[in-house]
Design a protein around this motif. Structure first.
Motif, PDB file in Angstrom:
ATOM      1  N   ALA A  94    -108.751-108.821  17.443  1.00 44.67           N
ATOM      2  CA  ALA A  94    -109.174-107.440  17.632  1.00 44.67           C
ATOM      3  C   ALA A  94    -107.966-106.604  18.054  1.00 44.67           C
ATOM      4  CB  ALA A  94    -110.276-107.367  18.687  1.00 44.67           C
ATOM      5  N   VAL A  95    -107.742-105.473  17.381  1.00 42.37           N
ATOM      6  CA  VAL A  95    -106.544-104.676  17.633  1.00 42.37           C
ATOM      7  C   VAL A  95    -106.884-103.201  17.814  1.00 42.37           C
ATOM      8  CG1 VAL A  95    -105.038-106.242  16.348  1.00 42.37           C
ATOM      9  CG2 VAL A  95    -106.090-104.302  15.171  1.00 42.37           C
ATOM     10  N   ASP A  96    -105.970-102.526  18.496  1.00 44.28           N
ATOM     11  CA  ASP A  96    -105.979-101.068  18.643  1.00 44.28           C
ATOM     12  C   ASP A  96    -104.554-100.646  18.333  1.00 44.28           C
ATOM     13  OD1 ASP A  96    -105.834 -98.425  19.551  1.00 44.28           O
ATOM     14  OD2 ASP A  96    -107.193 -98.769  21.225  1.00 44.28           O
ATOM     15  N   ALA A  97    -104.350 -99.848  17.297  1.00 42.72           N
ATOM     16  CA  ALA A  97    -102.984 -99.582  16.831  1.00 42.72           C
ATOM     17  C   ALA A  97    -102.846 -98.167  16.278  1.00 42.72           C
ATOM     18  CB  ALA A  97    -102.577-100.593  15.760  1.00 42.72           C
ATOM     19  N   THR A  98    -101.602 -97.703  16.255  1.00 41.26           N
ATOM     20  CA  THR A  98    -101.225 -96.445  15.609  1.00 41.26           C
ATOM     21  C   THR A  98    -100.567 -96.779  14.273  1.00 41.26           C
ATOM     22  OG1 THR A  98    -100.808 -95.424  17.769  1.00 41.26           O
ATOM     23  CG2 THR A  98     -99.882 -94.322  15.846  1.00 41.26           C
ATOM     24  N   ASN A  99    -100.914 -96.038  13.219  1.00 47.24           N
ATOM     25  CA  ASN A  99    -100.415 -96.327  11.879  1.00 47.24           C
ATOM     26  C   ASN A  99     -99.585 -95.178  11.315  1.00 47.24           C
ATOM     27  OD1 ASN A  99    -101.955 -98.737  11.821  1.00 47.24           O
ATOM     28  ND2 ASN A  99    -103.745 -97.630  11.068  1.00 47.24           N
ATOM     29  N   VAL A 100     -98.586 -95.540  10.520  1.00 49.87           N
ATOM     30  CA  VAL A 100     -97.816 -94.571   9.737  1.00 49.87           C
ATOM     31  C   VAL A 100     -97.625 -95.153   8.337  1.00 49.87           C
ATOM     32  CG1 VAL A 100     -95.700 -93.221   9.522  1.00 49.87           C
ATOM     33  CG2 VAL A 100     -96.511 -93.879  11.793  1.00 49.87           C
ATOM     34  N   VAL A 101     -97.907 -94.372   7.304  1.00 54.48           N
ATOM     35  CA  VAL A 101     -97.629 -94.761   5.919  1.00 54.48           C
ATOM     36  C   VAL A 101     -96.616 -93.767   5.354  1.00 54.48           C
ATOM     37  CG1 VAL A 101     -98.551 -95.132   3.604  1.00 54.48           C
ATOM     38  CG2 VAL A 101     -99.920 -95.762   5.609  1.00 54.48           C
ATOM     39  N   ILE A 102     -95.429 -94.275   5.008  1.00 56.21           N
ATOM     40  CA  ILE A 102     -94.332 -93.428   4.532  1.00 56.21           C
ATOM     41  C   ILE A 102     -93.872 -93.902   3.159  1.00 56.21           C
ATOM     42  CG2 ILE A 102     -92.062 -92.466   5.075  1.00 56.21           C
ATOM     43  CD1 ILE A 102     -92.367 -93.301   7.917  1.00 56.21           C
ATOM     44  N   PRO A 103     -93.710 -93.007   2.203  1.00 53.13           N
ATOM     45  CA  PRO A 103     -93.103 -93.410   0.926  1.00 53.13           C
ATOM     46  C   PRO A 103     -91.695 -93.961   1.167  1.00 53.13           C
ATOM     47  CG  PRO A 103     -94.093 -91.237   0.734  1.00 53.13           C
ATOM     48  CD  PRO A 103     -94.100 -91.584   2.191  1.00 53.13           C
ATOM     49  N   ARG A 104     -91.376 -95.053   0.515  1.00 53.57           N
ATOM     50  CA  ARG A 104     -90.060 -95.654   0.687  1.00 53.57           C
ATOM     51  C   ARG A 104     -88.943 -94.652   0.369  1.00 53.57           C
ATOM     52  NH1 ARG A 104     -89.099-101.047   0.038  1.00 53.57           N
ATOM     53  NH2 ARG A 104     -90.990-101.174  -1.219  1.00 53.57           N
ATOM     54  N   ALA A 105     -89.180 -93.807  -0.637  1.00 55.76           N
ATOM     55  CA  ALA A 105     -88.142 -92.860  -1.054  1.00 55.76           C
ATOM     56  C   ALA A 105     -87.714 -91.937   0.082  1.00 55.76           C
ATOM     57  CB  ALA A 105     -88.624 -92.042  -2.252  1.00 55.76           C
TER      58      ALA A 105
ATOM     59  N   GLY B 194     -87.674 -96.934  20.439  1.00 52.51           N
ATOM     60  CA  GLY B 194     -88.937 -97.338  19.834  1.00 52.51           C
ATOM     61  C   GLY B 194     -90.121 -96.720  20.555  1.00 52.51           C
ATOM     62  N   ARG B 195     -90.018 -96.655  21.896  1.00 56.35           N
ATOM     63  CA  ARG B 195     -91.081 -96.029  22.674  1.00 56.35           C
ATOM     64  C   ARG B 195     -91.193 -94.541  22.348  1.00 56.35           C
ATOM     65  NH1 ARG B 195     -89.700 -98.086  27.086  1.00 56.35           N
ATOM     66  NH2 ARG B 195     -88.518 -96.387  28.046  1.00 56.35           N
ATOM     67  N   LEU B 196     -90.040 -93.890  22.160  1.00 59.24           N
ATOM     68  CA  LEU B 196     -90.039 -92.474  21.780  1.00 59.24           C
ATOM     69  C   LEU B 196     -90.734 -92.273  20.431  1.00 59.24           C
ATOM     70  CD1 LEU B 196     -89.028 -89.497  21.930  1.00 59.24           C
ATOM     71  CD2 LEU B 196     -86.913 -90.291  20.867  1.00 59.24           C
ATOM     72  N   VAL B 197     -90.404 -93.133  19.457  1.00 60.69           N
ATOM     73  CA  VAL B 197     -91.007 -93.015  18.131  1.00 60.69           C
ATOM     74  C   VAL B 197     -92.525 -93.165  18.216  1.00 60.69           C
ATOM     75  CG1 VAL B 197     -91.150 -94.025  15.826  1.00 60.69           C
ATOM     76  CG2 VAL B 197     -88.923 -93.853  16.967  1.00 60.69           C
ATOM     77  N   HIS B 198     -92.966 -94.228  18.905  1.00 61.52           N
ATOM     78  CA  HIS B 198     -94.407 -94.455  18.995  1.00 61.52           C
ATOM     79  C   HIS B 198     -95.111 -93.337  19.737  1.00 61.52           C
ATOM     80  CE1 HIS B 198     -98.042 -96.271  21.024  1.00 61.52           C
ATOM     81  NE2 HIS B 198     -98.349 -96.239  19.747  1.00 61.52           N
ATOM     82  N   ASN B 199     -94.544 -92.882  20.837  1.00 62.85           N
ATOM     83  CA  ASN B 199     -95.178 -91.813  21.607  1.00 62.85           C
ATOM     84  C   ASN B 199     -95.304 -90.536  20.784  1.00 62.85           C
ATOM     85  OD1 ASN B 199     -95.507 -93.433  23.839  1.00 62.85           O
ATOM     86  ND2 ASN B 199     -93.697 -92.668  24.914  1.00 62.85           N
ATOM     87  N   PHE B 200     -94.263 -90.239  20.001  1.00 58.42           N
ATOM     88  CA  PHE B 200     -94.307 -89.021  19.188  1.00 58.42           C
ATOM     89  C   PHE B 200     -95.409 -89.129  18.138  1.00 58.42           C
ATOM     90  CE2 PHE B 200     -93.094 -86.269  15.662  1.00 58.42           C
ATOM     91  CZ  PHE B 200     -92.865 -85.078  16.325  1.00 58.42           C
ATOM     92  N   VAL B 201     -95.451 -90.262  17.437  1.00 57.62           N
ATOM     93  CA  VAL B 201     -96.472 -90.435  16.402  1.00 57.62           C
ATOM     94  C   VAL B 201     -97.865 -90.401  17.023  1.00 57.62           C
ATOM     95  CG1 VAL B 201     -97.405 -91.994  14.653  1.00 57.62           C
ATOM     96  CG2 VAL B 201     -94.932 -91.750  14.892  1.00 57.62           C
TER      97      VAL B 201
ATOM     98  N   THR C 225     -91.733 -84.356   8.776  1.00 60.90           N
ATOM     99  CA  THR C 225     -90.276 -84.465   8.673  1.00 60.90           C
ATOM    100  C   THR C 225     -89.693 -85.164   9.892  1.00 60.90           C
ATOM    101  OG1 THR C 225     -90.140 -82.459   7.319  1.00 60.90           O
ATOM    102  CG2 THR C 225     -88.133 -83.157   8.456  1.00 60.90           C
ATOM    103  N   ALA C 226     -90.179 -84.787  11.072  1.00 55.01           N
ATOM    104  CA  ALA C 226     -89.673 -85.397  12.310  1.00 55.01           C
ATOM    105  C   ALA C 226     -90.013 -86.891  12.361  1.00 55.01           C
ATOM    106  CB  ALA C 226     -90.261 -84.671  13.520  1.00 55.01           C
ATOM    107  N   ILE C 227     -91.228 -87.262  11.967  1.00 55.42           N
ATOM    108  CA  ILE C 227     -91.626 -88.665  11.988  1.00 55.42           C
ATOM    109  C   ILE C 227     -90.762 -89.479  11.041  1.00 55.42           C
ATOM    110  CG2 ILE C 227     -93.485 -90.268  11.349  1.00 55.42           C
ATOM    111  CD1 ILE C 227     -95.447 -88.147  12.462  1.00 55.42           C
ATOM    112  N   THR C 228     -90.508 -88.948   9.852  1.00 54.76           N
ATOM    113  CA  THR C 228     -89.657 -89.654   8.884  1.00 54.76           C
ATOM    114  C   THR C 228     -88.266 -89.891   9.453  1.00 54.76           C
ATOM    115  OG1 THR C 228     -90.859 -88.721   7.006  1.00 54.76           O
ATOM    116  CG2 THR C 228     -88.644 -89.558   6.583  1.00 54.76           C
ATOM    117  N   GLN C 229     -87.687 -88.868  10.048  1.00 49.64           N
ATOM    118  CA  GLN C 229     -86.335 -89.000  10.605  1.00 49.64           C
ATOM    119  C   GLN C 229     -86.299 -89.970  11.770  1.00 49.64           C
ATOM    120  OE1 GLN C 229     -85.483 -84.872  11.434  1.00 49.64           O
ATOM    121  NE2 GLN C 229     -84.616 -84.510   9.409  1.00 49.64           N
TER     122      GLN C 229
END
Length: 351
Positions: A142-153, A178-185, A205-209
């Motif tokens: 059983a999981v609780d997670a945040t997801n991001v789907v980004i085009p490889r390009a 890594g904590r910054l990335v997850h918190n932002f998303v 744009t910010a999430i991709t970068q």
């Protein structure tokens, strides 16, 4: 507010519906009224990405929720799921041609991930990188997670090649960046219902970068030398969408494929239908974006995606989406196919 409560929030746009007032479109998993149908409904919802099966210890009475926001260039969301097994096979990869990266930031739960390169555990507060062009099997609790789907390009434009990170867990809590990335998303997901489309594109744009910078720092992946042929075809088509002379013959010649192979890869609808659909999806992306200095003319969009005249474009667009191009700014997730998983599939393919 917990992710379960956010997913049950009645103010969130319903699955497959229009987001009011130019807000960001939100797709939610809607549990059926019949508890016996819950497992099948969950499998259908995830079918655009994974084949799902349940194990003897799976408890389908616990809350199950998934919410996804379409930010224009990528998808973000969160999920609360029971124990299950997720599989992405070579057959699925070949049929779907998805060329995307899925990042899943665990907040709670554990899993075991099996790839062609080995098997390893994923623990709480770790992020798992999935290259959707590579097979994988995930045996998850059983999981609780945040997801991001980004085009490889989009990641590659930032100098990031995440192929080698497939199936690898990364620490998103102990690593400050890594904590910054997850918190932002996670914060973007938390306020997703309040964003307008201009804000969503900025967040995208910010999430991709952020993701590209973080992944580059973990390991310099090497671009795959053995990409599925359908993905190579898709990449060429995307690069040549503005070329009115883009034809099956051109694709076959560029990639060294026979015409029969090319048509077989895109059966039953065919490569011509695939090219036209990609042109129309690109047109939809252009029409729903509102970050341009002034609105684009329909003729500009038609020519930009390779149509030779506006009339043909308008007819094709109406057949594909059910409304005319000038109404596109009011619709993002329109899709004539009401089948389970159709909206999520359409969203991923639109990226």
């Amino acid at each position: 507010m917990s992710s379960e409560e956010r997913n049950r929030d009645p103010d969130v746009a319903p699955a497959g519906g229009d987001a009011p007032g130019g807000e960001v479109a939100c797709l939610r998993f809607e549990p059926p009224g019949d508890p016996e149908a819950l497992g099948r409904a969950w499998q259908d919802h995830l079918a655009p990405i994974f084949d799902v099966s349940f194990r003897p210890e799976t408890d389908l009475t616990i809350p199950i929720a998934m919410r996804s926001y379409h930010l224009g260039d990528l998808l973000v969301g969160d999920v609360v799921a029971p124990a299950h097994t997720l599989v992405r096979t070579r057959e699925m990869i070949g049929q779907q041609g998805l060329d995307h990266i899925l990042l899943q930031f665990y907040r709670r739960g554990q899993s075991r991930v099996e790839t062609d390169h080995g098997t390893g555990p994923v623990n709480e507060v770790q992020c798992i990188v999935f290259d959707l062009a590579q097979p994988v099997r995930i045996v998850a609790g059983a999981v609780d997670a945040t997801n991001v789907v980004i085009p490889r390009a989009l990641l590659e434009k930032q100098g990031c090649h995440p192929d080698a990170l497939h199936g690898r867990p990364l620490d998103h809590d102990g690593d400050p960046f890594g904590r910054l990335v997850h918190n932002f998303v996670a914060n973007v997901v938390a306020c997703g219902d309040l964003l307008d489309r201009r804000e969503a594109l900025a967040a995208s744009t910010a999430i991709t970068q952020l993701c590209a910078s973080w992944l580059r720092g973990q390991e310099e992946g090497r671009p795959s030398q053995n990409q599925d042929v359908r993905i190579r075809v898709r990449r060429l088509v995307e690069a040549e969408l503005g070329n009115p002379k883009l034809t099956p013959a051109l694709v076959a010649a560029r990639l060294g494929l026979s015409r029969s192979t090319l048509y077989r890869l895109f059966a039953p609808n065919g490569i011509v239908a695939y090219i036209r659909d990609r042109r129309l999806m690109a047109a939809m992306r252009m029409l729903v974006r509102d970050d341009a200095s002034k609105p684009l003319r329909i003729s500009q969009v038609a020519f930009a995606v390779g149509f030779s005249d506006e009339r043909t474009f308008r007819r094709a667009f109406k057949r594909r989406f059910g409304f005319i191009p000038s109404d596109a700014s009011q619709r993002l997730d329109a899709h004539p196919d009401p089948a389970p998983g159709a909206v999520l599939r359409n969203w991923i393919e639109s990226l």
